[in-house]
Design an enzyme around this catalytic site. Sequence first.
Site, PDB file in Angstrom:
ATOM      1  N   SER A 169      26.060  13.003 -35.937  1.00  0.00           N
ATOM      2  CA  SER A 169      27.033  12.311 -34.194  1.00  0.00           C
ATOM      3  C   SER A 169      26.485  10.961 -34.414  1.00  0.00           C
ATOM      4  CB  SER A 169      26.588  13.089 -33.136  1.00  0.00           C
ATOM      5  OG  SER A 169      27.220  12.339 -31.605  1.00  0.00           O
ATOM      6  N   LYS A 183      20.827  16.181 -33.321  1.00  0.00           N
ATOM      7  CA  LYS A 183      21.237  16.413 -34.901  1.00  0.00           C
ATOM      8  C   LYS A 183      20.588  15.498 -35.565  1.00  0.00           C
ATOM      9  CE  LYS A 183      24.875  18.005 -34.267  1.00  0.00           C
ATOM     10  NZ  LYS A 183      25.958  19.065 -34.678  1.00  0.00           N
ATOM     11  N   ASN A 216      32.554  17.414 -20.396  1.00  0.00           N
ATOM     12  CA  ASN A 216      31.853  16.590 -19.716  1.00  0.00           C
ATOM     13  C   ASN A 216      32.455  14.913 -20.609  1.00  0.00           C
ATOM     14  OD1 ASN A 216      29.588  17.829 -19.512  1.00  0.00           O
ATOM     15  ND2 ASN A 216      29.430  18.976 -20.967  1.00  0.00           N
ATOM     16  N   LYS A 232      26.347  21.888 -27.758  1.00  0.00           N
ATOM     17  CA  LYS A 232      26.822  20.177 -27.906  1.00  0.00           C
ATOM     18  C   LYS A 232      26.640  19.752 -26.461  1.00  0.00           C
ATOM     19  CE  LYS A 232      31.276  21.237 -28.256  1.00  0.00           C
ATOM     20  NZ  LYS A 232      33.162  20.657 -28.955  1.00  0.00           N
ATOM     21  N   TYR A 257      20.038  17.337 -27.295  1.00  0.00           N
ATOM     22  CA  TYR A 257      21.026  17.404 -28.315  1.00  0.00           C
ATOM     23  C   TYR A 257      21.326  16.575 -29.558  1.00  0.00           C
ATOM     24  CZ  TYR A 257      25.685  16.754 -29.783  1.00  0.00           C
ATOM     25  OH  TYR A 257      26.849  16.619 -30.806  1.00  0.00           O
TER      26      TYR A 257
END
Length: 337
Positions: free
Chosen positions: A124, A152, A197, A84, A148
């Site tokens: 997400s 999703k 992050n 992730k 990433y």
Amino acid sequence: MNILLTGGAGYIASHTLISLLESGYGAVTLDNYSNSSPEALRRVKQLTGMEFKAVEGDAQDRELLVRIIRENNIEGIIHFAGFKAVGESVEKPLMYYRNNLTSTISVIEAMLETGVRNLIFSSSATVYAGDNLMPLTESARRECINPYGWTKYMSEQIIRDAAKAHPELSCVLLRYFNPVGAHPSGLIGEDPSGIPNNLMPYICQTAVGIRDHLTVFGNDYNTPDGTGVRDYLHVCDLAEGHVKALAYALTRSGCDAVNLGTGTGYSVLDMVNAFERVNGVKVPYVIGPRRAGDLDECYADPAKAEKLLGWKAKRGINEMVCDAWNWQKKNPKGYKD
Ligand code: WQD
């Protein structure tokens, strides 16, 4: 009823595990601990006083998934497992596509092989395109800017198409906004590896002295104070949203995407100021350049979650920053303490 949580030792999964156990579900976790710690699961047992099985292994392994489902009479799966880190996904796209998409496909294949019908997927808000008007509804345009996010997006599509081909499946795609905070006990929480992050863990590590200062990524955005606005959501509200989504999945078949957000946007400086005010600690910061890919603002229209799932976030910014700090100060080095 027994539920399998892939990636079960992770930040959101471990909080969801508590909510599931406290709601009377049985649970089995599957995690390879590549980005999590079995200590989180030990603490969930300590917190709840309830037993559950923890299996070490990879969610890409279809045979292992089938074996776990059969041996534990699993009736639903919450699929959290996946890499992730946005930045890492740009450097290592194939690793992200292989891991995140193979695990999603393996989970669905194992469900079809064993007759499990209910799937909740950890998606997400990153699937939404950057040119949408706020607040974001589930029908907003979707497009991603990093591998990433695409994993999703693609996992959602794989699940949607599988649900079309197999009408007995009942799937809910939960689009998280910005999860923050921790269980009020301070025993479990967000434990990023390396330099965080995300904003909240960076604020926490700065407040506890691990980081010298926070860098605010830009203060020239089109927002009230010029810093980025996001829909921060207490992880315990998010966890409860999964239990509601599971209950909903058990009532019907098909596939729905649902936003899990508060509908309220806060800026970076709103979060820093609330953190300092509520916790009585300083968070030194400097204003730096914008981070590539960041939006001015991103926050949810949470109406569908309330209508379909009967879920609405209950915890506000004060609880978010208080519980985040409570975890950090009790566990300065996370689960490695
Ligand atoms: C929030 C705000 C930054 C760090 C990310 C992922 C998304 C989802 C949630 C998984 C922004 C600012 C941050 C810092 C800062 N994760 N910031 N200094 O980018 O909204 O979303 O997490 O699904 O996929 O992209 O969250 O916490 O990184 O940033 O000023 O050191 O804080 O610019 O405005 P983001 P974030």
